[in-house]
Design an enzyme around this catalytic site. Structure first.
Site, PDB file in Angstrom:
ATOM      1  N   TYR A 185     -10.540   4.669  12.082  1.00  0.00           N
ATOM      2  CA  TYR A 185     -11.903   5.144  11.790  1.00  0.00           C
ATOM      3  C   TYR A 185     -12.515   6.009  12.889  1.00  0.00           C
ATOM      4  O   TYR A 185     -13.711   5.962  13.128  1.00  0.00           O
ATOM      5  CB  TYR A 185     -12.802   3.950  11.451  1.00  0.00           C
ATOM      6  N   HIS A 196     -10.551   6.375  -2.196  1.00  0.00           N
ATOM      7  CA  HIS A 196     -10.120   6.467  -0.800  1.00  0.00           C
ATOM      8  C   HIS A 196      -8.836   7.282  -0.827  1.00  0.00           C
ATOM      9  O   HIS A 196      -7.863   6.858  -1.459  1.00  0.00           O
ATOM     10  CB  HIS A 196      -9.726   5.090  -0.251  1.00  0.00           C
ATOM     11  N   ASP A 216      -9.569   8.429   4.031  1.00  0.00           N
ATOM     12  CA  ASP A 216      -9.446   7.050   4.501  1.00  0.00           C
ATOM     13  C   ASP A 216      -8.919   7.097   5.923  1.00  0.00           C
ATOM     14  O   ASP A 216      -9.051   8.104   6.597  1.00  0.00           O
ATOM     15  CB  ASP A 216      -8.567   6.277   3.520  1.00  0.00           C
ATOM     16  N   HIS A 217      -8.323   6.015   6.356  1.00  0.00           N
ATOM     17  CA  HIS A 217      -7.886   5.923   7.753  1.00  0.00           C
ATOM     18  C   HIS A 217      -7.360   7.261   8.278  1.00  0.00           C
ATOM     19  O   HIS A 217      -6.540   7.907   7.628  1.00  0.00           O
ATOM     20  CB  HIS A 217      -6.744   4.910   7.878  1.00  0.00           C
ATOM     21  N   HIS A 271     -11.317  -3.064  -4.580  1.00  0.00           N
ATOM     22  CA  HIS A 271     -10.332  -2.396  -3.712  1.00  0.00           C
ATOM     23  C   HIS A 271      -8.965  -3.017  -3.951  1.00  0.00           C
ATOM     24  O   HIS A 271      -8.845  -4.239  -4.015  1.00  0.00           O
ATOM     25  CB  HIS A 271     -10.752  -2.578  -2.247  1.00  0.00           C
ATOM     26  N   CYS A 275      -7.563   3.525  -4.119  1.00  0.00           N
ATOM     27  CA  CYS A 275      -7.159   3.717  -2.721  1.00  0.00           C
ATOM     28  C   CYS A 275      -5.680   4.088  -2.695  1.00  0.00           C
ATOM     29  O   CYS A 275      -4.819   3.245  -2.937  1.00  0.00           O
ATOM     30  CB  CYS A 275      -7.428   2.448  -1.912  1.00  0.00           C
TER      31      CYS A 275
HETATM   32  C1  DNO Z   1      -9.753  -0.911   5.379  1.00  0.00           C
HETATM   33  C2  DNO Z   1     -10.568  -0.906   4.151  1.00  0.00           C
HETATM   34  C3  DNO Z   1     -10.731  -2.279   3.557  1.00  0.00           C
HETATM   35  C4  DNO Z   1     -11.730  -2.242   2.419  1.00  0.00           C
HETATM   36  C5  DNO Z   1     -11.941  -3.593   1.763  1.00  0.00           C
HETATM   37  C6  DNO Z   1     -12.858  -3.473   0.595  1.00  0.00           C
HETATM   38  O1  DNO Z   1      -9.822  -0.028   6.152  1.00  0.00           O
HETATM   39  O2  DNO Z   1     -10.113   0.009   3.225  1.00  0.00           O
HETATM   40  O3  DNO Z   1     -11.164  -3.149   4.560  1.00  0.00           O
HETATM   41  O4  DNO Z   1     -12.953  -1.818   2.907  1.00  0.00           O
HETATM   42  O5  DNO Z   1     -10.741  -4.122   1.330  1.00  0.00           O
HETATM   43  O6  DNO Z   1     -13.503  -4.678   0.366  1.00  0.00           O
END
Ligand code: DNO
Length: 364
Positions: free
Chosen positions: A331, A272, A317-318, A207, A245
């Site tokens: 989330y 992501h 993602d978020h 990531h 991401c």
């Molecule tokens: C946050 C996530 C991160 C991700 C880590 C992967 O919301 O995208 O916490 O899971 O960095 O290890």
């Protein structure tokens, strides 16, 4: 691609597997053994039980986020080989359970960093946000206290209270670790785990650092196209890949996301996808996924993934906190479900346009 949603397991998530299952286009979950600390063994029985629970709800495990890497491995201290052995056993147990995608990060001390967890947007939704000014005005050990009031009772990944209680000691551990050292330690770790990844066909997906620059003077090494390419080349095995991401790499506006995606075909194992809205290059907030609500051209991002033949798990993602939902910041169910629908819509329309030209087939 396969549309997925992250699920923090029943003891930690407000969102249920049944709700995820009813989000019609989501077929798999991204999950983990959330009680485990970095360096702990994940037994095959524990993984199997998690898998059965997910499958009983009509879904499957598309990948793990994350098997976290210990500070001993990141700093290269004397315990690293012991922790790497344990990590290898975790991968082996995941492989035996037919799980083939593993996300992890190599960020020192803090995982992702945000300075606000509930900034109010003009429409009344709340979102995670970051300003460099806020980071510069605070001591690292005050960071957790400054945001914990907005966690909605959740345990946020990378911000576990037990870990945050020792922030000063964690900084001490990293005092001699600069970017070169951290990079060497990452390469050492990857070389050690590649044989088990080859044996069980496990795709490791690092990531990116979030934000994509150094915070509190800590080294950050997965921040742009050049250093991602350097990392992929240093351990040139297809199982050594990245989590693309957009919300992390996109924090640095000089990163051209579609170009970055196109530059590493075959090495993006997980995606992501989310958008950010910038007030200035160092003051941004997480918007809705749509291009029109933020700064990124989401069509171009999804098109680049499509064009390189990305066929791994993807997740919204978020999300924003909307419709009165109370959940772990970023989330909740509602806005992530909207985000997943939007990404699927982009994918389908790109796919149909391409197929009209006789190019590719629908892959999800
Ligand atoms: C946050 C996530 C991160 C991700 C880590 C992967 O919301 O995208 O916490 O899971 O960095 O290890």
């Amino acid at each position: 691609m396969e549309m997925t949603m992250r699920w923090y397991t029943k003891n930690y998530d407000t969102v249920t597997l049944e709700q995820i299952r009813q989000t019609a286009y989501v077929k798999g979950v991204i999950t983990m053994l959330y009680d485990k600390q970095p360096g702990d063994l994940w037994t095959q029985e524990e993984i199997h039980a998690l898998k059965e629970e997910v499958e009983a709800a009509g879904l499957h495990i598309s990948g793990i986020e994350s098997v976290n890497v210990s500070d001993a491995i990141k700093t290269g201290s004397k315990d690293r080989d012991k922790d790497i052995d344990t990590y290898i056993k975790c991968l082996e147990n995941l492989g035996k359970e037919d799980i083939h995608t593993v996300c992890y990060n190599f960020m020192p001390v803090f995982d992702w960093t945000r300075t606000e967890l509930a900034r109010v947007r003009p429409d009344g939704s709340t979102v995670l946000a970051y300003t460099q000014e806020a980071v510069d005005a605070i001591k690292p050990e005050e960071m957790f206290d400054s945001i914990k009031g907005n966690m909605n009772g959740s345990v946020m990944p990378g911000w576990e209270p037990e870990r945050m209680a020792h922030v000063k000691e964690l900084f001490e551990l990293y005092k001699d670790v600069d970017e070169n050292k951290l990079f060497e330690n990452l390469v050492y770790f990857l070389n050690a785990i590649m044989p088990v990844c080859d044996k069980y066909n496990i795709n490791m997906a690092i990531h990116p650092d979030d934000p994509a620059w150094s915070v509190f003077g800590l080294p950050r090494i997965i921040t742009n196209k050049a250093n991602i390419q350097k990392m992929l080349k240093a351990v040139d095995n297809p199982h050594n890949g990245v989590t693309l991401c957009t919300g992390s790499l996109g924090t640095n506006l000089s990163n051209d996301l579609p170009d970055l995606i196109r530059s590493i075909p075959g090495r993006i194992h997980f995606a992501h996808v989310r958008n950010l809205f910038f007030h200035s290059p160092t003051n941004f907030e997480e918007s809705a996924h749509l291009s029109t609500d933020g700064t990124f051209d989401m069509y171009e991002i999804v098109k680049a993934l499509y064009d390189i033949g990305f066929d791994g798990p993807i997740r919204p993602d978020h999300g924003r906190m909307i419709w009165g939902e109370k959940a772990m910041p970023g989330y909740g169910l509602y806005d992530r479900a909207l985000g997943a629908a939007y990404i699927c819509g982009l994918w389908e329309s790109i796919d149909k346009a391409e197929s009209r030209d006789g190019a590719k087939k629908l892959t999800y």
